[in-house]
Scaffold this motif. Structure first.
Motif, PDB file in Angstrom:
ATOM      1  N   ALA A  60       0.835  -1.201   0.000  1.00  0.00           N
ATOM      2  CA  ALA A  60       0.000   0.000   0.000  1.00  0.00           C
ATOM      3  C   ALA A  60       0.867   1.247   0.000  1.00  0.00           C
ATOM      4  N   GLU A  61       0.361   2.303  -0.635  1.00  0.00           N
ATOM      5  CA  GLU A  61       1.133   3.544  -0.750  1.00  0.00           C
ATOM      6  C   GLU A  61       1.483   4.118   0.616  1.00  0.00           C
ATOM      7  N   GLU A  62       0.552   4.062   1.564  1.00  0.00           N
ATOM      8  CA  GLU A  62       0.831   4.620   2.888  1.00  0.00           C
ATOM      9  C   GLU A  62       1.945   3.844   3.607  1.00  0.00           C
ATOM     10  N   ASP A  63       2.041   2.539   3.323  1.00  0.00           N
ATOM     11  CA  ASP A  63       3.128   1.745   3.913  1.00  0.00           C
ATOM     12  C   ASP A  63       4.472   2.149   3.313  1.00  0.00           C
ATOM     13  N   ILE A  64       4.478   2.394   2.008  1.00  0.00           N
ATOM     14  CA  ILE A  64       5.714   2.822   1.350  1.00  0.00           C
ATOM     15  C   ILE A  64       6.143   4.185   1.883  1.00  0.00           C
ATOM     16  N   ILE A  65       5.199   5.108   2.022  1.00  0.00           N
ATOM     17  CA  ILE A  65       5.520   6.441   2.548  1.00  0.00           C
ATOM     18  C   ILE A  65       6.088   6.320   3.957  1.00  0.00           C
ATOM     19  N   ARG A  66       5.464   5.488   4.782  1.00  0.00           N
ATOM     20  CA  ARG A  66       5.937   5.319   6.162  1.00  0.00           C
ATOM     21  C   ARG A  66       7.365   4.772   6.183  1.00  0.00           C
ATOM     22  N   GLU A  67       7.651   3.775   5.351  1.00  0.00           N
ATOM     23  CA  GLU A  67       9.002   3.200   5.312  1.00  0.00           C
ATOM     24  C   GLU A  67      10.015   4.214   4.788  1.00  0.00           C
ATOM     25  N   GLN A  68       9.629   4.972   3.764  1.00  0.00           N
ATOM     26  CA  GLN A  68      10.541   5.994   3.241  1.00  0.00           C
ATOM     27  C   GLN A  68      10.817   7.064   4.291  1.00  0.00           C
ATOM     28  N   ASN A  69       9.782   7.476   5.014  1.00  0.00           N
ATOM     29  CA  ASN A  69       9.968   8.500   6.046  1.00  0.00           C
ATOM     30  C   ASN A  69      10.868   8.016   7.173  1.00  0.00           C
ATOM     31  N   ILE A  70      10.770   6.731   7.500  1.00  0.00           N
ATOM     32  CA  ILE A  70      11.659   6.170   8.530  1.00  0.00           C
ATOM     33  C   ILE A  70      13.113   6.288   8.078  1.00  0.00           C
ATOM     34  N   ARG A  71      13.363   5.951   6.821  1.00  0.00           N
ATOM     35  CA  ARG A  71      14.736   6.025   6.305  1.00  0.00           C
ATOM     36  C   ARG A  71      15.224   7.471   6.239  1.00  0.00           C
ATOM     37  N   PHE A  72      14.388   8.385   5.749  1.00  0.00           N
ATOM     38  CA  PHE A  72      14.818   9.780   5.646  1.00  0.00           C
ATOM     39  C   PHE A  72      14.932  10.435   7.015  1.00  0.00           C
ATOM     40  N   ASP A  73      14.134  10.002   7.986  1.00  0.00           N
ATOM     41  CA  ASP A  73      14.314  10.479   9.367  1.00  0.00           C
ATOM     42  C   ASP A  73      15.658  10.011   9.915  1.00  0.00           C
ATOM     43  N   ALA A  74      16.023   8.767   9.581  1.00  0.00           N
ATOM     44  CA  ALA A  74      17.329   8.249  10.016  1.00  0.00           C
ATOM     45  C   ALA A  74      18.463   9.037   9.358  1.00  0.00           C
TER      46      ALA A  74
END
Length: 357
Positions: free
Chosen positions: A94-108
């Motif tokens: 799902a798109e929201e799952d992809i956004i959440r995973e991307q945000n975790i990486r960019f937050d890191a």
């Protein structure tokens, strides 16, 4: 000629399927790509060549190559069939799952960048495709720290020779001096440059760099005042206390696994740095990232005054033409946004002509 489907099973392993149910395996082993089909196998230097073998096998036009045991081929076919079956049953993320995973990486990435800018971490490598915001996010952070007078920052972009890199490391040798190497992949193609970086990033308590030359070392360097330059004398040995951030499109994991002449150098750099891959591999993931950044940062509003409705028109145009865009990137969103702001009636025609392949 049959239509064939390629499915990624895991890193370094793919299965190619034909319409009649036959399957060939592509596997990366010790830096070579192997194509396995029934009791036959070829070894190639690149995935493209191994894939070519698979196409010939599955279309009945392959030249027989060195045989392997039928038991091995059958076992590997069976393993792939099980894994492939599981993958095909998995619904698209799902798109929201992809956004959440991307945000975790960019937050890191943001957290690790702050540590590096604060000299708590000596080096950071951020790897990922162009146009997804790697430079933008770190530029904002670096400017924040520099404007507060906390650090000195130098950006290296484009191209440099090893001696130029040595001189720049000397210039940025003190604590709270941060060198940001952005899309300057020439430093990764030269063993001398790679060795300098390994010394600069060594994990010992004191890091020394040296340039063994009979002649005095003088280098022309920018003064920071427009296009002005000055000739700088650089010692043949110095202690380095600074920090480095690398922003690159290079996939270090892939180059380490490729087992080339430079692979040990990349492995050594990764062992000395924190390495973050942004995790964006497909066109869909890239577009989702672009869309999320455009909405979250209001970049099209700030740059061109586009309200939400106009922004969504730009993003819809990009999504509808995702496979035809010259590139999927934040730069492309800005290009199309500029056209939308300049001419609200003809922007689609102009974007179609200038931005699509």
């Amino acid at each position: 000629m049959q239509n064939l489907k390629t499915t990624r099973i895991k890193k370094g392993e793919y299965v190619i399927s034909s319409e009649d149910g036959q399957k060939a395996i592509l596997k990366l082993v010790d830096g070579q790509w192997h194509c396995i089909y029934k009791n036959q196998k070829t070894a190639r230097a690149t995935k493209a060549r191994a894939k070519s073998d698979a196409l010939r096998f599955l279309n009945g036009k392959a030249v027989l190559s060195s045989p392997i045991s039928a038991a091995l081929a059958d076992r590997e076919d069976e393993e792939v069939l099980v894994e492939n079956s599981q993958e095909e049953q998995t619904p698209e993320k799902a798109e929201e799952d992809i956004i959440r995973e991307q945000n975790i990486r960019f937050d890191a990435i943001e957290a690790m960048s702050r540590m590096t800018l604060e000299n708590k971490n000596k080096a950071l490598i951020v790897s990922g495709p162009a146009g997804v915001g790697k430079t933008f996010s770190i530029q904002m952070l670096a400017d924040e720290y520099w404007e507060n007078g906390e650090i000195e920052v130098e950006w290296l972009k484009g191209y440099t020779r090893p001696l130029g890199l040595y001189a720049l490391l000397y210039k940025m040798r003190e604590e709270n001096h941060v060198l940001i190497i952005d899309d300057c992949d020439s430093v990764f193609r030269d063993e001398v440059g790679l060795n300098l970086l390994k010394c600069a990033l060594d994990t010992s308590s004191r890091r020394f760099l040296s340039w063994n030359s009979k002649a005095d070392i003088t280098v022309e360097m920018p003064t920071g005042n427009g296009d002005d330059t000055e000739v700088v004398s650089v010692p043949k040995k110095f202690e380095y206390k600074g920090s480095i951030i690398f922003l690159t499109n290079i996939d270090f994991d892939r180059l380490v696994n490729a087992d080339t002449r430079l692979s040990p150098h990349f492995e050594a750099l990764m062992s000395r740095c924190h390495y973050v891959d942004v995790g964006i591999k497909s066109k869909r993931e890239k577009f989702i990232r672009v869309k999320d950044v455009c909405r979250a940062t209001n970049m099209l509003l700030h740059n061109f005054g586009l309200i939400d409705e106009a922004v969504e028109e730009v993003l819809s145009f990009m999504e509808e033409n995702r496979d035809c865009l010259r590139e999927i990137s934040l730069r492309m969103a800005l290009k199309i946004g500029m056209l939308r702001a300049a001419d609200s009636e003809k922007w689609v025609d102009m974007a179609t002509i200038t931005c699509l392949k």
